[in-house]
Design a protein around this motif. Structure first.
Motif, PDB file in Angstrom:
ATOM      1  N   GLY A 266     -22.861 -12.716   1.307  1.00 52.20           N
ATOM      2  CA  GLY A 266     -21.736 -13.243   2.070  1.00 52.20           C
ATOM      3  C   GLY A 266     -20.925 -12.174   2.764  1.00 52.20           C
ATOM      4  O   GLY A 266     -20.071 -12.468   3.578  1.00 52.20           O
ATOM      5  N   GLN A 267     -21.178 -10.897   2.424  1.00 54.16           N
ATOM      6  CA  GLN A 267     -20.447  -9.834   3.113  1.00 54.16           C
ATOM      7  C   GLN A 267     -21.295  -9.264   4.244  1.00 54.16           C
ATOM      8  O   GLN A 267     -22.467  -9.554   4.355  1.00 54.16           O
ATOM      9  CB  GLN A 267     -20.128  -8.704   2.132  1.00 54.16           C
ATOM     10  N   GLU A 268     -20.653  -8.435   5.057  1.00 52.41           N
ATOM     11  CA  GLU A 268     -21.387  -7.743   6.106  1.00 52.41           C
ATOM     12  C   GLU A 268     -22.435  -6.844   5.461  1.00 52.41           C
ATOM     13  O   GLU A 268     -22.174  -6.204   4.448  1.00 52.41           O
ATOM     14  CB  GLU A 268     -20.441  -6.817   6.873  1.00 52.41           C
ATOM     15  N   LEU A 269     -23.597  -6.772   6.087  1.00 52.54           N
ATOM     16  CA  LEU A 269     -24.573  -5.785   5.653  1.00 52.54           C
ATOM     17  C   LEU A 269     -24.182  -4.447   6.251  1.00 52.54           C
ATOM     18  O   LEU A 269     -23.611  -4.400   7.339  1.00 52.54           O
ATOM     19  CB  LEU A 269     -25.951  -6.157   6.192  1.00 52.54           C
ATOM     20  N   TYR A 270     -24.524  -3.376   5.558  1.00 52.98           N
ATOM     21  CA  TYR A 270     -24.344  -2.088   6.201  1.00 52.98           C
ATOM     22  C   TYR A 270     -25.366  -2.007   7.336  1.00 52.98           C
ATOM     23  O   TYR A 270     -26.525  -2.361   7.161  1.00 52.98           O
ATOM     24  CB  TYR A 270     -24.559  -0.939   5.215  1.00 52.98           C
ATOM     25  N   ALA A 271     -24.959  -1.568   8.511  1.00 51.43           N
ATOM     26  CA  ALA A 271     -25.897  -1.439   9.625  1.00 51.43           C
ATOM     27  C   ALA A 271     -25.743  -0.068  10.259  1.00 51.43           C
ATOM     28  O   ALA A 271     -24.634   0.374  10.520  1.00 51.43           O
ATOM     29  CB  ALA A 271     -25.642  -2.530  10.659  1.00 51.43           C
TER      30      ALA A 271
END
Ligand SMILES: Nc1ncnc2c1ncn2[C@@H]1O[C@H](COP(=O)(O)OP(=O)(O)OP(=O)(O)O)[C@@H](O)[C@H]1O
Ligand SMILES: Nc1ncnc2c1ncn2[C@@H]1O[C@H](COP(=O)(O)OP(=O)(O)OP(=O)(O)O)[C@@H](O)[C@H]1O
Ligand code: SF4
Ligand SMILES: [Mg+2]
Ligand SMILES: [Mg+2]
Lengths: 326, 343
Positions: A266-271
């Motif tokens: 549910g959180q942003e993925l590291y990109a």
């Protein structure tokens, strides 16, 4: 352990109409007998071109090896005669390609293609060669091998074709196998069958294996050590356990951080931000600097050498210490 | 629970297998989709996973009404849209859009990015008055993180990840309620996949979208999905929320699938218990009787040959309750520990 293959400072460029594409810019890696080296990196980073240079099947022209040496069982491959290299292929080193359907000859039965190896390299009769082909198909677990030896490549499923490719590579019991994304085109359950088979045969025959892949899961599963490529260079090499615990290059760290983790649901993925560079215009300094969260002025001006981080570990980053620490 | 925006009941698509060139004779059928049921709730992401050829893309095309179903019903907000045509179909289509797998071939190379993203407005002129379109397209480019000044460029001037953003912008143009994503990141590099996934998550919150997310990367599906359906040979064989499917799978196929996923952790190598399935997937033109998974299943009994297991909560598991009690089409559904995908 004896070093089977040693690639040193290899440079390959493609001279095309649009300019000179520097596909490989100083690759160093080595493989010992019985060892699995995984080569990881994004599309276009030079993984396949390096492998083609080792096998002696580089598309040339437009491809040219401009610098470097390749030692195989002590022999300097690049100074060998064309015929001598051809003798090595198949017999002492073999390659498995991603797309079995296009690598196999569509108008020859698989039995004929497998048998051909024994006819050409071992001087067997057609009949004996066919018997060996059936044995090989059995060995890579093609059901009803005897009945199917006359079938054509398109009559097999994707997983079976890949196993036939493996059979072909194994036929003459080479010392080195290069598998270029051998399971990328396959489903996970079939991929598991094929990888298991490859690992088993490698153990049995004590071969060196170079596994080219972009799947961090596959690497963790089978590799002894890793070489990470970016824009034609090795940016990090390390034993597999160490690199997953503590990467020493920001690119490797970025790749590992962008794997979805359970606690991040549910959180942003590291990109990793931005895009890989065009090989016609590799940024000066460290090629990764425009995308790197650690980059400082020196990264834009000085190309980092491969620093020795620990025994058998190296990183091409000016700030490998800082990256390693956190 | 939220409202179901989409209800799919008994959906079937058979492609005829014919022989002969002049006088075509039907000699059988490819049962690409063979009885699929599920609901999609407002604002959720339903992941669909399964091996190549199991019918995922065909389901997507049926929902988009790009293929005519052989049988079954599709309801959009309670309205049966299965047999709609003409104007009525057009109106529904505005609400259901699709993002395709291949960013290299799904965009017309001869159209500018502005024309590609604005194309839906040509079909649905009521969605944006002519004078407004250019600005709307630029807004859309901005929303998906592309420079609005790129409006006159062509697809080949963009990278794979950027092209996928263009496809997403086009999908958003008509303000749809549902977006069907068929392998939207499979063709992208690992370092770019995370960027696109983040974008899709952000847009979902911003526009209250419902997603059907088709992919074969089980850890990405897990990250993005609220619920997951596992397909095998044209049917959903297990359906549940993300925790039920990944932590408490009860169908042997799901268990095998999860156990086969390589885990990016070398320390887990020795601990893993892998189920290596025997044989290949049968052809959808020749689906086994009873349970369609039985030819590869290590638990198969006589009952599996004769009786089709329904997709329902198995009674034995319902009694016990807990996360194992979810829909699973297996006569002998039971939990078994298997290594979870993705960390
Ligand atoms: N025959 C060729 N002619 C011109 N350029 C080439 C040729 N073969 C490879 N290249 C270029 O060399 C670069 C490195 O290619 P390579 O195939 O080694 O990448 P890779 O790391 O294997 O990528 P992938 O993961 O996509 O297979 C690419 O930019 C490619 O376009
Ligand atoms: N137009 C068609 N005519 C005949 N058979 C078809 C047609 N479209 C799909 N099929 C068949 O239906 C089955 C399901 O195909 P589908 O494309 O839905 O699979 P998928 O799950 O999306 O697979 P993948 O993961 O490879 O994309 C396959 O056996 C396919 O060959
Ligand atoms: S050298 Fe600099 S830019 Fe390159 S990876 Fe290291 S910190 Fe980043
Ligand atoms: Mg390659
Ligand atoms: Mg598909």
């Amino acid at each position: 352990m004896d070093t089977l293959l040693d690639v040193r400072d290899l440079h390959v460029e493609f001279r095309t109409r649009d300019g000179v594409a520097k596909a490989v810019n100083g690759v160093n890696y080595s493989v010992n007998a019985g060892e699995t080296l995984a080569v990881l990196g994004e599309s276009g980073s030079g993984k396949s071109v390096t492998a083609q240079a080792v096998m002696g099947i580089l598309d040339s022209p437009p491809g040219h090896i401009t610098r470097g040496r390749i030692f195989f069982q002590g022999a300097d491959l690049l100074s060998l005669h064309r015929e001598a290299r051809r003798q090595l292929r198949g017999a002492r080193m073999a390659m498995i390609f991603q797309d079995a359907l296009s690598a196999l000859n569509p108008v020859l039965s698989v039995g004929a293609q497998l048998g051909e190896m024994f006819v050409v390299h071992r001087g067997l009769s057609r009949r004996d060669a066919r018997a060996r082909a059936v044995e090989l198909m059995d060995r890579v677990r093609i059901p009803a091998a005897k009945e199917r030896v006359g079938d054509y490549p398109h009559q097999f499923s994707g997983g079976m074709r890949q196993r036939i490719m493996i059979a072909m590579a194994m036929a003459l019991e080479p010392d080195l196998i290069i598998a270029d994304e051998p399971t990328t085109a396959l489903d996970v359950t079939v991929q598991a069958q094929v990888m298991e088979l490859l690992a088993e045969l490698q153990r049995e025959m004590h071969m060196g294996l170079i596994l080219i892949t972009h799947d961090l899961g596959v690497v963790a599963d089978v590799a002894d050590k890793i070489a990470v490529m970016y824009a034609g260079r090795i940016v990090e090499t390390a034993p597999v356990h160490e690199i997953y615990k503590a990467p020493a290059h920001p690119y490797t760290k970025g790749l590992l951080d962008s794997i979805p983790r359970l606690d991040q649901k549910g959180q942003e993925l590291y990109a990793i931000k931005g895009l890989p560079p065009s090989l016609l215009r590799i940024p000066p300094g460290c090629a990764f600097n425009p995308r790197c969260p650690m980059a400082q002025e020196v990264c834009r001006t000085d190309e980092p050498p491969l620093y020795e981080v620990a025994p058998h570990r190296a990183s091409a980053c000016h700030f490998w210490k800082e990256t390693l620490d956190g | 629970m939220a409202e179901a925006v989409l209800q799919v009941r008994g959906l079937v698509k058979h492609f005829p297998l014919t022989r002969g060139i002049v006088f075509k004779k039907q000699i059988g059928a490819v049962r690409a989709v063979d009885g699929v049921d599920f609901d999609l709730f407002q604002g959720e992401t339903l992941g669909i996973v399964g091996e190549s050829g199991c019918g995922k893309s065909t389901v997507a095309k049926l929902l988009m009404r790009l293929e005519e179903p052989t049988a079954g019903r599709i309801l959009f907000k309670g309205e049966d849209i299965t047999r709609l045509s003409g104007k009525a179909l057009k109106a529904v289509r505005r609400n259901i859009q699709m993002v395709f797998q291949d960013p290299y071939t799904s965009l017309n190379p001869r159209m500018t990015v502005g024309d590609i993203i604005g194309e839906p407005f040509e079909i649905h002129p009521e969605a944006a008055p002519k004078g407004d379109r250019r600005r709307k397209v630029q807004d859309l480019l901005d929303v998906v993180g592309l420079n609005p000044e790129y409006i006159n460029r062509y697809p080949h001037q963009f990278s794979g990840g950027q092209r996928q953003r263009i496809g997403i912008a086009r999908g958003l143009a008509l303000n749809p309620e549902i977006i069907i994503c068929d392998e939207p990141v499979s063709a992208l590099d690992v370092s770019v996949q995370a960027q696109v996934i983040n974008l899709m998550t952000r847009l979902q919150k911003e526009f209250d979208l419902s997603y059907i997310f088709i992919a074969h990367d089980l850890s990405i599906v897990r990250h993005i999905s609220d619920r997951v359906g596992v397909m095998y040979l044209g049917r959903i064989v297990e359906l549940g929320n993300e925790e039920q499917i990944y932590e408490h799978p009860t169908h042997p196929y799901t268990q095998a699938l999860l156990s086969a996923v390589p885990v990016p952790d070398p320390e887990a190598r020795e601990r893993r218990e892998r189920i290596i399935l025997a044989g290949d997937v049968p052809s959808p033109a020749n689906i086994p009787s009873g349970c369609r998974f039985r030819t590869r299943c290590w638990k198969a009994q006589d009952k599996c040959v004769t009786e089709v297991p329904p997709l329902a909560v198995p009674p034995a598991l319902r009694e016990v309750g807990g996360p194992a009690a979810h829909e699973s089409a297996c006569h002998f559904a039971a939990e078994r520990d298997c290594a979870p995908a993705g960390g």
